[in-house]
Design a protein around this motif. Sequence first.
Motif, PDB file in Angstrom:
ATOM      1  N   ARG A 147       0.846  -1.192   0.000  1.00  0.00           N
ATOM      2  CA  ARG A 147       0.000   0.000   0.000  1.00  0.00           C
ATOM      3  C   ARG A 147       0.885   1.247   0.000  1.00  0.00           C
ATOM      4  O   ARG A 147       2.064   1.190   0.353  1.00  0.00           O
ATOM      5  CB  ARG A 147      -0.932  -0.012   1.204  1.00  0.00           C
ATOM      6  CG  ARG A 147      -1.902  -1.186   1.236  1.00  0.00           C
ATOM      7  CD  ARG A 147      -2.912  -1.137   0.107  1.00  0.00           C
ATOM      8  NE  ARG A 147      -3.772  -2.324   0.103  1.00  0.00           N
ATOM      9  CZ  ARG A 147      -4.755  -2.518  -0.751  1.00  0.00           C
ATOM     10  NH1 ARG A 147      -5.015  -1.610  -1.681  1.00  0.00           N
ATOM     11  NH2 ARG A 147      -5.484  -3.622  -0.707  1.00  0.00           N
ATOM     12  N   PRO A 148       0.349   2.407  -0.361  1.00  0.00           N
ATOM     13  CA  PRO A 148       1.184   3.603  -0.495  1.00  0.00           C
ATOM     14  C   PRO A 148       1.942   4.002   0.770  1.00  0.00           C
ATOM     15  O   PRO A 148       3.016   4.606   0.672  1.00  0.00           O
ATOM     16  CB  PRO A 148       0.168   4.687  -0.880  1.00  0.00           C
ATOM     17  CG  PRO A 148      -0.918   3.941  -1.579  1.00  0.00           C
ATOM     18  CD  PRO A 148      -1.018   2.627  -0.850  1.00  0.00           C
ATOM     19  N   ALA A 149       1.404   3.676   1.943  1.00  0.00           N
ATOM     20  CA  ALA A 149       2.062   4.055   3.193  1.00  0.00           C
ATOM     21  C   ALA A 149       3.039   2.992   3.696  1.00  0.00           C
ATOM     22  O   ALA A 149       3.688   3.189   4.720  1.00  0.00           O
ATOM     23  CB  ALA A 149       1.014   4.325   4.278  1.00  0.00           C
ATOM     24  N   LEU A 190       7.521   9.129   5.966  1.00  0.00           N
ATOM     25  CA  LEU A 190       6.541  10.201   5.856  1.00  0.00           C
ATOM     26  C   LEU A 190       6.382  10.908   7.190  1.00  0.00           C
ATOM     27  O   LEU A 190       6.516  10.272   8.257  1.00  0.00           O
ATOM     28  CB  LEU A 190       5.180   9.642   5.433  1.00  0.00           C
ATOM     29  CG  LEU A 190       5.109   8.925   4.082  1.00  0.00           C
ATOM     30  CD1 LEU A 190       3.862   8.058   4.016  1.00  0.00           C
ATOM     31  CD2 LEU A 190       5.127   9.933   2.938  1.00  0.00           C
ATOM     32  N   ASP A 235      -2.200  11.396   4.343  1.00  0.00           N
ATOM     33  CA  ASP A 235      -2.571  11.436   2.925  1.00  0.00           C
ATOM     34  C   ASP A 235      -2.422  10.066   2.274  1.00  0.00           C
ATOM     35  O   ASP A 235      -3.303   9.621   1.519  1.00  0.00           O
ATOM     36  CB  ASP A 235      -1.705  12.452   2.177  1.00  0.00           C
ATOM     37  CG  ASP A 235      -2.054  13.900   2.519  1.00  0.00           C
ATOM     38  OD1 ASP A 235      -3.134  14.136   3.085  1.00  0.00           O
ATOM     39  OD2 ASP A 235      -1.213  14.780   2.230  1.00  0.00           O
ATOM     40  N   LYS A 236      -1.313   9.388   2.546  1.00  0.00           N
ATOM     41  CA  LYS A 236      -1.070   8.083   1.939  1.00  0.00           C
ATOM     42  C   LYS A 236      -2.072   7.035   2.416  1.00  0.00           C
ATOM     43  O   LYS A 236      -2.482   6.153   1.646  1.00  0.00           O
ATOM     44  CB  LYS A 236       0.354   7.615   2.235  1.00  0.00           C
ATOM     45  CG  LYS A 236       1.431   8.423   1.539  1.00  0.00           C
ATOM     46  CD  LYS A 236       1.346   8.310   0.028  1.00  0.00           C
ATOM     47  CE  LYS A 236       2.483   9.034  -0.653  1.00  0.00           C
ATOM     48  NZ  LYS A 236       2.356   9.005  -2.139  1.00  0.00           N
ATOM     49  N   GLU A 252      -5.071   7.355   0.370  1.00  0.00           N
ATOM     50  CA  GLU A 252      -4.871   6.918  -1.015  1.00  0.00           C
ATOM     51  C   GLU A 252      -4.837   5.397  -1.157  1.00  0.00           C
ATOM     52  O   GLU A 252      -4.740   4.884  -2.278  1.00  0.00           O
ATOM     53  CB  GLU A 252      -3.540   7.466  -1.549  1.00  0.00           C
ATOM     54  CG  GLU A 252      -3.470   8.953  -1.710  1.00  0.00           C
ATOM     55  CD  GLU A 252      -2.069   9.404  -2.105  1.00  0.00           C
ATOM     56  OE1 GLU A 252      -1.238   8.536  -2.446  1.00  0.00           O
ATOM     57  OE2 GLU A 252      -1.802  10.616  -2.056  1.00  0.00           O
ATOM     58  N   ALA A 253      -4.925   4.679  -0.060  1.00  0.00           N
ATOM     59  CA  ALA A 253      -4.626   3.249  -0.067  1.00  0.00           C
ATOM     60  C   ALA A 253      -5.456   2.452  -1.060  1.00  0.00           C
ATOM     61  O   ALA A 253      -4.978   1.469  -1.629  1.00  0.00           O
ATOM     62  CB  ALA A 253      -4.810   2.678   1.342  1.00  0.00           C
ATOM     63  N   GLN A 305       2.050  -0.054  -4.449  1.00  0.00           N
ATOM     64  CA  GLN A 305       3.440  -0.086  -4.885  1.00  0.00           C
ATOM     65  C   GLN A 305       3.719  -1.384  -5.649  1.00  0.00           C
ATOM     66  O   GLN A 305       3.102  -2.419  -5.388  1.00  0.00           O
ATOM     67  CB  GLN A 305       4.387  -0.026  -3.693  1.00  0.00           C
ATOM     68  CG  GLN A 305       4.265   1.210  -2.821  1.00  0.00           C
ATOM     69  CD  GLN A 305       5.292   1.184  -1.703  1.00  0.00           C
ATOM     70  OE1 GLN A 305       6.493   1.184  -1.944  1.00  0.00           O
ATOM     71  NE2 GLN A 305       4.812   1.153  -0.477  1.00  0.00           N
TER      72      GLN A 305
END
Length: 218
Positions: free
Chosen positions: A187-189, A194, A201-202, A205-206, A211
């Motif tokens: 996942r983005p996070a 960060l 924010d990430k 966006e999940a 990735q």
Amino acid sequence: MKIGSVGAGFIGRAVAKLAVEHGHQVMLSNSRGPRTLTSTAISVRAGIGKVADAVAFGDVVLLAIPFYAVADLDPAVFVGKIVMDACNYYPGRDEPVPELDDGFATTSEIVQRHFAGAKVVKAWNAILERDIEKDARPTGASDRRALPIAGNDSDAKLVVATLFDSLGYDVVDAGTLGEGWRFERARPAYCVRLDRAGLEDKLMEAGAVQQAEGAWRD
């Protein structure tokens, strides 16, 4: 705070070393027994014991083992404990778990199901072992990293967040264990450095982006 670590691999050792450096007490354990941890204990300056010893020792327990090994642990030992679940599901390593593959459950929900008498907090799963010591910063530092947690018990999450702050990290609460998918593998996070705002924010966006497999180790 006393921390019992079930698992003494890369994550377990890195968290233990950071915790000891910040004045906490740690007991390490693994599936092979304390005799295999003597040199690790000396280098980390931690105690060693069997899994049941480490769990009993800890005010909080770090679960840092392969996801497939969770089912091998006796849930009775963990009753009443706050468990920081650092496990991740890797389809190429773990046995296939259809409810994870199909998005019907999160990894930490399955861990909580196994340890029904414990209070599971998803934590430490979204940072690389090489960054755990390197990225820690004092409270208020402008470049302080934030890490995500999730859990169903607010008091348990507060304990974990307090520990994280003492070790050098801000915390973003992603919600219940059911929301833990937001910082699972790819996942983005996941394993991205960060600050608090960037992490928030990430996490949002999940559902839209993932990735590439292994990109987090570049």
